[in-house]
Scaffold this motif. Structure first.
Motif, mmCIF file in Angstrom:
data_model
loop_
_atom_site.group_PDB
_atom_site.id
_atom_site.type_symbol
_atom_site.label_atom_id
_atom_site.label_comp_id
_atom_site.label_asym_id
_atom_site.label_seq_id
_atom_site.Cartn_x
_atom_site.Cartn_y
_atom_site.Cartn_z
ATOM 1 N N ALA A 10 0.853 -1.190 0.000
ATOM 2 C CA ALA A 10 0.000 0.000 0.000
ATOM 3 C C ALA A 10 0.886 1.236 0.000
ATOM 4 O O ALA A 10 1.964 1.250 0.594
ATOM 5 N N VAL A 11 0.418 2.277 -0.679
ATOM 6 C CA VAL A 11 1.083 3.581 -0.685
ATOM 7 C C VAL A 11 0.276 4.518 0.201
ATOM 8 O O VAL A 11 -0.957 4.564 0.094
ATOM 9 N N VAL A 12 0.954 5.244 1.079
ATOM 10 C CA VAL A 12 0.273 6.135 2.015
ATOM 11 C C VAL A 12 0.474 7.584 1.585
ATOM 12 O O VAL A 12 1.609 8.065 1.479
ATOM 13 N N LEU A 13 -0.640 8.283 1.325
ATOM 14 C CA LEU A 13 -0.637 9.697 0.972
ATOM 15 C C LEU A 13 -1.645 10.410 1.856
ATOM 16 O O LEU A 13 -2.813 10.019 1.907
ATOM 17 N N ARG A 14 -1.195 11.423 2.550
ATOM 18 C CA ARG A 14 -2.053 12.192 3.465
ATOM 19 C C ARG A 14 -2.810 11.282 4.433
ATOM 20 O O ARG A 14 -3.984 11.466 4.716
ATOM 21 N N GLY A 15 -2.109 10.253 4.915
ATOM 22 C CA GLY A 15 -2.675 9.354 5.906
ATOM 23 C C GLY A 15 -3.628 8.325 5.359
ATOM 24 O O GLY A 15 -4.176 7.519 6.125
ATOM 25 N N LYS A 16 -3.846 8.289 4.044
ATOM 26 C CA LYS A 16 -4.763 7.330 3.434
ATOM 27 C C LYS A 16 -3.984 6.322 2.598
ATOM 28 O O LYS A 16 -2.958 6.657 2.002
ATOM 29 N N GLU A 17 -4.487 5.101 2.558
ATOM 30 C CA GLU A 17 -3.818 4.036 1.817
ATOM 31 C C GLU A 17 -4.392 3.907 0.408
ATOM 32 O O GLU A 17 -5.608 3.965 0.215
ATOM 33 N N PHE A 18 -3.492 3.710 -0.546
ATOM 34 C CA PHE A 18 -3.890 3.476 -1.927
ATOM 35 C C PHE A 18 -3.071 2.309 -2.470
ATOM 36 O O PHE A 18 -1.894 2.155 -2.149
ATOM 37 N N SER A 19 -3.696 1.494 -3.307
ATOM 38 C CA SER A 19 -2.971 0.397 -3.944
ATOM 39 C C SER A 19 -2.198 0.943 -5.142
ATOM 40 O O SER A 19 -2.576 1.964 -5.728
ATOM 41 N N PRO A 20 -1.111 0.274 -5.546
ATOM 42 C CA PRO A 20 -0.396 0.689 -6.754
ATOM 43 C C PRO A 20 -1.318 0.703 -7.982
ATOM 44 O O PRO A 20 -1.159 1.551 -8.862
ATOM 45 N N GLU A 21 -2.298 -0.218 -8.013
ATOM 46 C CA GLU A 21 -3.237 -0.235 -9.138
ATOM 47 C C GLU A 21 -4.074 1.034 -9.185
ATOM 48 O O GLU A 21 -4.352 1.565 -10.266
ATOM 49 N N GLN A 22 -4.497 1.523 -8.020
ATOM 50 C CA GLN A 22 -5.275 2.763 -7.986
ATOM 51 C C GLN A 22 -4.463 3.926 -8.544
ATOM 52 O O GLN A 22 -4.981 4.744 -9.317
#
Length: 733
Positions: A108-120
């Protein structure tokens, strides 16, 4: 269908192209350019921004800015190279972690405290490219998307998922070297003519090699190689290190100490300015003899005077990068040796990728192999997208195929695809040790069907787990998928199982098994790394824990295995998508069955009563109000009934109702250990974990609860040992 395009989804830059009467690259961004930087930022309004403008404002968006997300596609958190990215905060300032509630097979990638998948995040890049194409062409719906030659099945699946999120229908995933060969015109061969080419793709983040045989417009891949962690980024890093050492030597200060005295804003300005300056210098030195990196605009020394700019010569630059280019040539030699293809039979070496524009690259290749072999286009960084566009225009849509619409091309492009990796199945020996057995070799023509025979290892084996792996360029085995199937009959050990594995043109695996003695065939649902992978991993883990636990009776183990068989059969029967919520439901069922197995035999008849009492007493605020009322009514009836059969029936109904909340029961077990363990350290840790879980529940963060359970499941040994029991005498609030 809408118009079809070709997309080079690159590690550093991405390109989109199309073909009508000619092949054209679509301009991107507000300041039209051929390349759109594969850079994503999440702004203060939680809006994604993509492209060159974002990269140029690195200091504004860092650390909420993502580059090289392609490197994370289809990987796991323990991948050595992912860990390498995690440790390099200057190059990759964003957070990288195991997904909350997920498994170690994902990132998971964390941006501004939120998690996003590499696919997203890759989906956001593709969405921006699609919008660029829409602005030029109108309705764009289909695309050929290129992927590196080394991409595994997991990485290809991740790419297709990203396209789906961007609203793009993938006509074909095409190996980048093959796309480049098409762009160079090797799809236009005379009848009977053949050429063997080696594609040298030196991009921003990866280095790919592929040997292709072009015959009558068809491409047959003969071998592939390269290094997915070698590219222009490495040149930038070497040049950056050199520049920093030069100004330290020249001006007599330690850069790290100087930056430590600066504000966070000034540090970000330095990192952003240096990144931009180094990249501009690299491009300048590919055309001119000298380049200047301008420090004076963003760095002051200890006396607060601007640090003087630094001039670098092409000779210095070439001396620095010679070892990297030599490494690419060594990789060519390794590929030729691996494939037993002599260089004399290679007709052309095709230069592809932005880093191949560096004059020293072409010079060293010519010095090694001769000028007659090396071929370079005017803009080699566009070749991959152009080749994809040519193929996209030649492929029929699904709608065209159904109605028989003829293709609007004179010479449709044909690509014979081959496997890029060896595939292995993990087998268990009678003594419990594991071994890998190869089931698919590299460079096999796709699509491919493989039939293999294996045998059961124990008498009356009821469940078989299938684990599949690819080899990687680091010499490791990488798990690509897993699945289960059941055997309802009582078969002796060494009973034959016939497996059929199918790989489609994108190397997506499907599998089925036939029990020879019974003739029964089963489709095996393989996990793809999302909710499915989490569920299947939980199934594997819980089965191992129950079967290896000496404190759980054989009857309980048998009951547990029977419940797992039912879940596996449901999974294989239904074609859930990897993100379907049914996977989460099944994961809860697995956890509930595991909890029942831990409870022992004594309370088997009143577990429903116990669980309902716990849920009402501890977690009522998390229950559906109608479920809570139903539990109260049934508990009241049990308390006031003298009819044993009625009580047993009510308890069974309560157990079924409580199973919906197995996560909460699992959470309560940590409280139970904290309240009752004789080991102070265990008790203290369990109390802390329990409090963290309740806090996460209050914040509706189920993923964090699942992660806490996985990370602390060793505490449940206290219950498994039988030192702590759960019953109606337990204090529940």
């Amino acid at each position: 269908m809408g118009k079809a395009i070709g997309i080079d989804l690159g590690t550093t830059n991405s390109v989109v192209a199309y073909k009508d009467t000619a092949v054209k690259v679509i301009q991107t961004g507000p300041n039209p350019a051929d390349l759109r930087r594969s850079c994503i930022a999440l702004d203060k309004n939680d809006q994604f921004l993509v492209g060159n403008e974002v990269y140029n404002k690195w200091k504004t968006y860092s650390p909420n800015i993502v580059v090289s997300v392609k490197r994370l596609m289809g990987t796991g958190i323990n991948d050595p190279q992912v860990q390498k990215m995690f440790g390099d905060k200057n190059a990759y300032p964003y957070g990288i972690k195991k997904p909350t509630g997920g498994t170690e097979d994902a990132v998971a990638v964390v941006l501004r405290g939120k998690e996003f998948s590499p696919e997203q995040l890759s989906g956001e890049i593709l969405k921006a490219l699609k919008n660029d194409a829409n602005n030029t062409l109108g309705d764009v719906t289909h695309a050929v998307i290129t992927v590196p030659a080394y991409f595994t099945e997991k990485q290809k699946s991740a790419t297709k998922k990203a396209a789906e999120l961007a609203g793009i229908h993938v006509q074909r995933l095409l190996a980048e070297p093959t796309a480049a060969a098409i762009s160079y015109g090797f799809d236009k061969m005379l009848p009977g003519e053949s050429k063997q080419v080696l594609v040298y793709d030196f991009g921003g983040g990866t280095f790919d090699l592929s040997i292709l045989m072009a015959v009558d417009g068809q491409f047959i891949e003969s071998g592939s190689g390269g290094d997915r962690w070698l590219g222009g980024d490495d040149i930038d890093r070497i040049l950056t290190d050199y520049v920093c050492k030069q100004i330290e030597k020249r001006d007599g200060f330690v850069l790290s100490e100087l930056l430590a005295s600066k504000s966070e804003k000034e540090q970000k300005e330095f990192i952003g300015g240096l990144k931009s300056g180094v990249e501009d210098a690299k491009k300048t030195l590919s055309k001119y003899e000298k380049a200047t990196i301008f420090f004076s605009g963003f760095l002051e020394n200890e006396e607060e005077d601007p640090v003087d700019d630094l001039v670098i010569s092409r000779d210095e630059f070439e001396r620095l990068i010679t070892p990297l280019i030599k490494r690419t040539i060594d990789l060519i030699e390794e590929l030729l040796e691996k494939t037993s293809i002599p260089m004399e039979t290679i007709d052309r070496i095709l230069l592809v990728g932005g880093s191949s524009c560096i004059p020293l690259v072409k010079k060293m290749l010519i010095d090694k192999y001769g000028s007659e072999k090396v071929l370079s286009s005017e803009k080699p960084m566009l070749a991959i997208a152009e080749g994809a566009a040519i193929l996209a225009q030649s492929l029929p849509s699904e709608e065209d195929a159904l109605i028989g619409t003829p293709l609007n091309v004179e010479n449709p492009v044909g690509v014979v695809l081959t496997t890029k990796h060896q595939t292995f199945i993990q087998l268990e020996n009678p003594d419990g040790s594991k071994r890998m057995e190869k089931i698919i070799d590299g460079q096999e023509v796709l699509p491919l069907e493989v039939n293999r025979k294996f045998r059961t290892i124990t008498n009356n084996q009821k469940i078989v787990e299938v684990k599949l792996f690819n080899d990687t360029e680091e010499g490791r085995y990488e798990k690509i998928s897993s699945g289960f199937f059941t055997i309802s009959e009582n078969l002796p050990a060494m009973s034959e199982l016939n497996f059929t594995f199918n790989l489609d043109e994108d190397e997506t695996m499907t599998a089925k098994v036939k029990v020879v003695k019974t003739g029964k065939s089963t489709e095996i649902r393989l996990g793809r790394g999302k909710n499915d992978n989490s569920c299947l991993s939980e199934l594997s883990l819980k089965m191992e824990e129950v079967l290896n636990n000496p404190h759980i009776s054989d009857s309980k183990k048998s009951t547990f295995i029977g419940e797992m068989q039912q879940i596996i059969d449901k999974i294989n029967k239904n074609n859930y998508s990897p993100t379907d919520s049914k996977w989460t439901d099944h994961e809860e069922e697995i956890r509930a069955a595991y909890t029942r197995a831990l409870m022992g035999d004594k309370r088997e008849n009143n577990l429903g009563e116990i669980f309902a009492s716990i849920l009402i007493g501890q977690f009522e605020r998390f229950l559906n109000p109608s479920d809570a009322n139903e539990m109260r009514e049934k508990l009241f009836k049990i308390k006031n009934s003298n009819d044993k059969f009625e009580k047993d029936s009510l308890r069974q109904e309560l157990e079924s109702l409580s199973n919906k909340y197995s996560l909460l029961i699992h959470v309560f077990m940590f409280k139970l250990i904290g309240d009752n363990s004789n080991n102070p350290q265990v008790a203290g840790r369990a109390v802390c974990v329990y409090e963290e879980m309740v806090s996460a529940l209050d914040n509706h963060n189920i993923g964090e609860v699942n992660e806490l359970i996985r990370n602390n499941e060793d505490l449940l040994d206290e219950i498994q040992k039988g030192t702590i029991t759960i019953g109606m005498g337990t204090s529940i609030g």
